[in-house]
Write an enzyme that holds these catalytic residues in place. Sequence first.
Site, mmCIF file in Angstrom:
data_model
loop_
_atom_site.group_PDB
_atom_site.id
_atom_site.type_symbol
_atom_site.label_atom_id
_atom_site.label_comp_id
_atom_site.label_asym_id
_atom_site.label_seq_id
_atom_site.Cartn_x
_atom_site.Cartn_y
_atom_site.Cartn_z
ATOM 1 N N TYR A 152 0.822 -1.207 0.000
ATOM 2 C CA TYR A 152 0.000 0.000 0.000
ATOM 3 C C TYR A 152 0.862 1.265 0.000
ATOM 4 O O TYR A 152 0.471 2.302 0.514
ATOM 5 C CB TYR A 152 -0.934 0.025 1.214
ATOM 6 N N LYS A 203 5.589 -14.413 2.392
ATOM 7 C CA LYS A 203 5.277 -15.109 1.146
ATOM 8 C C LYS A 203 6.563 -15.125 0.320
ATOM 9 O O LYS A 203 6.547 -14.899 -0.899
ATOM 10 C CB LYS A 203 4.124 -14.384 0.422
ATOM 11 N N ASP A 236 -0.615 -18.016 3.304
ATOM 12 C CA ASP A 236 -1.716 -18.942 3.003
ATOM 13 C C ASP A 236 -1.832 -20.005 4.095
ATOM 14 O O ASP A 236 -2.918 -20.331 4.563
ATOM 15 C CB ASP A 236 -1.549 -19.574 1.613
ATOM 16 N N ASP A 260 -3.971 -6.928 6.537
ATOM 17 C CA ASP A 260 -5.310 -6.392 6.269
ATOM 18 C C ASP A 260 -6.293 -7.557 6.159
ATOM 19 O O ASP A 260 -7.366 -7.568 6.778
ATOM 20 C CB ASP A 260 -5.247 -5.588 4.954
ATOM 21 N N ASP A 264 -9.182 -9.228 9.200
ATOM 22 C CA ASP A 264 -10.624 -9.428 8.993
ATOM 23 C C ASP A 264 -11.009 -10.865 9.355
ATOM 24 O O ASP A 264 -12.056 -11.103 9.961
ATOM 25 C CB ASP A 264 -11.016 -9.145 7.538
#
Length: 355
Positions: A152, A203, A236, A260, A264
């Site tokens: 971001y 990752k 993942d 992010d 959630d």
Amino acid sequence: MSIPKASDKTLDRSGVRREHRLAVIGGDGIGPEVVEAGVEVLEALSRARPALGFALTRYDWSSERRLRTGRYIPEGGLAELKSFDAILFGAVGSREVPDHESLWGLRLAIVQSFDQYANVRPARVLPGVESPLSAGAAIDWVIVRENAEGEYAGHGGRAHRGLPIEVGTETAVFTRAGVERIHRFAFELARQRPKKRLTLVTKSNALRFGMVLWDEVFHELAAQYPDVRTDRELVDAVTARMVKRPESLDVLVATNLHADILSDLAAALSGSLGVAPTANLNPERAFPSLFEPIHGSALDIAGQGIANPIGTFWTLVLLLEHLGETEAAAALMRAIERVTEARVHTPDLGGTATT
Ligand code: ATP
């Protein structure tokens, strides 16, 4: 570096009234509804503690203002905001303004300008709240989200608009300084918790450059924190671990995008998006920090008076801790738990209570 504590002024116990100056930005949708509920809580805390006071200044920065004036934040607005001890924020997002414009126009404009690089998101199943997981009671995590760069960073562009050869690029930015400061923050936080565990979310198998730097700096720092147990998990794989072995996680440090998404999931596993809090910290305190519930403007329920305010109340606990008001923070957390335990629930938690 240790995480700086509030200034001596706010910790003064000499009987002088401690007045904290807060900027209050309700924003869009349910933002103003939950923030006003939060203001009532601050007033109640202050009434019960004569030495504790809050001087609130409200700002009408919202999508409605953007449509009326062309801007979310008026000229000079950020300079004015800088003088506050902390910012209480609701949400931004409306049907009339594209999401990427509203996010960058208001929330990210503040977060980026004030170098609030540490986004802290605790997740826990509160008493009386049901997790969709049978092992939900074991959830007690803090997700530390890198909040200033990564995916971001705002680095990219569009070219050849409208043509078949049109291109859009989005470049993730990882700097050694940016990676090091967020990992160090996460290590310091993990060290203060009973389990003292820190999971590096990465990752770096598929992303060979920035994410490899992300991992390397983490492992370099780990040597300075022998008391913190560390492990490494691909983003993942960590989703499965959050669901299947929640007790095996404590503090997680992840990039802007990964955290992010994970937060959630953490909020949903904790019972509702409506209960989860966030702090956007500038740990060096060069700028005020911004405190907000995790959820967005929830336009589907806005104006009905049924938004869950618990995420905002828990956010106030983080705000009070940041200001050095640890007693008031603990009292507020106990009050929140008494209310959830008594199942005074809004509809998102299966109840009929109003905000
Ligand atoms: P954003 O992109 O800003 O995150 P969104 O619409 O994708 O916005 P939310 O606004 O967080 O996400 O809403 C997602 C869902 O969760 C909606 O159905 C909303 O009603 C519900 N929700 C979010 N916050 C609350 C809350 N405080 N109380 C009750 N329901 C909520």
